[in-house]
Design a protein around this motif. Sequence first.
Motif, short mmCIF file in Angstrom:
data_model
loop_
_atom_site.label_atom_id
_atom_site.label_comp_id
_atom_site.label_asym_id
_atom_site.label_seq_id
_atom_site.Cartn_x
_atom_site.Cartn_y
_atom_site.Cartn_z
N GLN A 57 0.83 -1.21 0.00
CA GLN A 57 0.00 0.00 0.00
C GLN A 57 0.87 1.26 0.00
OE1 GLN A 57 -3.18 0.67 -0.25
NE2 GLN A 57 -4.01 -1.39 -0.16
N ASP A 58 1.88 1.27 0.86
CA ASP A 58 2.75 2.43 1.03
C ASP A 58 3.67 2.58 -0.18
OD1 ASP A 58 4.59 4.36 1.78
OD2 ASP A 58 5.15 3.39 3.66
N PRO A 59 3.55 3.68 -0.94
CA PRO A 59 4.39 3.85 -2.13
C PRO A 59 5.88 3.99 -1.82
CG PRO A 59 3.06 5.81 -1.73
CD PRO A 59 2.63 4.77 -0.74
N ASP A 60 6.22 4.23 -0.55
CA ASP A 60 7.63 4.30 -0.17
C ASP A 60 8.19 2.94 0.24
OD1 ASP A 60 7.79 7.06 -0.63
OD2 ASP A 60 7.00 7.50 1.37
N ASP A 61 7.34 1.92 0.24
CA ASP A 61 7.75 0.56 0.62
C ASP A 61 8.01 -0.22 -0.66
OD1 ASP A 61 8.24 -1.82 1.84
OD2 ASP A 61 6.36 -1.87 2.96
N ASN A 62 9.27 -0.39 -1.00
CA ASN A 62 9.66 -0.97 -2.28
C ASN A 62 9.84 -2.48 -2.17
OD1 ASN A 62 9.75 1.58 -3.52
ND2 ASN A 62 11.74 1.94 -2.62
N SER A 63 9.28 -3.21 -3.13
CA SER A 63 9.36 -4.67 -3.08
C SER A 63 9.82 -5.30 -4.39
CB SER A 63 8.00 -5.24 -2.67
OG SER A 63 6.98 -4.78 -3.53
N LEU A 64 10.25 -4.50 -5.34
CA LEU A 64 10.82 -5.01 -6.59
C LEU A 64 12.30 -4.66 -6.59
CD1 LEU A 64 10.67 -6.13 -9.52
CD2 LEU A 64 10.08 -3.81 -10.25
N TYR A 65 13.13 -5.67 -6.75
CA TYR A 65 14.59 -5.55 -6.71
C TYR A 65 15.11 -5.76 -8.12
CZ TYR A 65 19.26 -7.70 -5.79
OH TYR A 65 20.58 -8.06 -5.78
N ILE A 66 15.92 -4.82 -8.62
CA ILE A 66 16.59 -4.97 -9.92
C ILE A 66 18.04 -4.55 -9.74
CG2 ILE A 66 16.68 -4.30 -12.34
CD1 ILE A 66 13.73 -3.61 -12.18
N LYS A 67 18.95 -5.45 -10.10
CA LYS A 67 20.37 -5.16 -9.95
C LYS A 67 21.09 -5.36 -11.28
CE LYS A 67 24.51 -6.25 -7.30
NZ LYS A 67 25.36 -6.03 -8.44
N ASP A 68 21.82 -4.34 -11.68
CA ASP A 68 22.70 -4.40 -12.84
C ASP A 68 23.98 -5.09 -12.37
OD1 ASP A 68 24.68 -3.81 -14.80
OD2 ASP A 68 23.66 -1.94 -15.34
N ARG A 69 24.38 -6.13 -13.04
CA ARG A 69 25.56 -6.91 -12.65
C ARG A 69 26.80 -6.04 -12.48
NH1 ARG A 69 27.71 -10.78 -17.18
NH2 ARG A 69 28.48 -8.79 -17.94
N ARG A 70 26.91 -4.94 -13.20
CA ARG A 70 28.11 -4.10 -13.16
C ARG A 70 28.17 -3.20 -11.94
NH1 ARG A 70 27.14 -0.82 -18.39
NH2 ARG A 70 25.11 -0.78 -17.36
N LEU A 71 27.06 -3.04 -11.25
CA LEU A 71 26.98 -2.08 -10.14
C LEU A 71 26.93 -2.79 -8.80
CD1 LEU A 71 24.36 0.33 -11.74
CD2 LEU A 71 26.84 0.64 -11.63
N PRO A 72 27.44 -2.14 -7.74
CA PRO A 72 27.46 -2.81 -6.43
C PRO A 72 26.09 -2.87 -5.75
CG PRO A 72 28.39 -0.61 -6.26
CD PRO A 72 28.13 -0.86 -7.72
#
Length: 151
Positions: free
Chosen positions: A69-84
């Motif tokens: 519900q809370d738009p500040d509560d993030n639940s999708l994770y995306i990581k670019d392999r090149r970045l830490p």
Amino acid sequence: MRTSIFIACSLLVLASCKKEKAGEEDSDGFSDIPAIEVVSVNKTTIKEFQDSVVIVISYKDRNGDLGRQDPDDNSLYIKDRRLPDADYYHIPPITPADVNLKTRGTIRIVYPNLFLLGNGSNETTQLYVKIKDQAGNWSNELEVGPFTVTK
């Protein structure tokens, strides 16, 4: 006699009922832990600062508690392999609050952030994607790509 047959049948029915443990799949292939798969990717060659990657993933979850519900509560994770570090995004609720419902569907992700990190004219990378339900369970992690980023 009828009473003992009734009791025996009742015990047989109760013994055949099985509650799945957390993480176990039920007979329909659903689990309390969300499961995701890649359905499609729009392109694998990306022009930096111009093209977006569009990834469609399918999901299924036994208790339907994906999204927040809370738009500040993030639940999708995306990581670019090149970045830490990974990027996190908001997913709105899939089902109404307090509804325990098996859900399956698709989520369309538009990821506009691929760019060259070095001085070359192209780089190759992969993205890692997962989602978290309201109980805090992370889905399996998808490896998406490879992508070629160009000038």
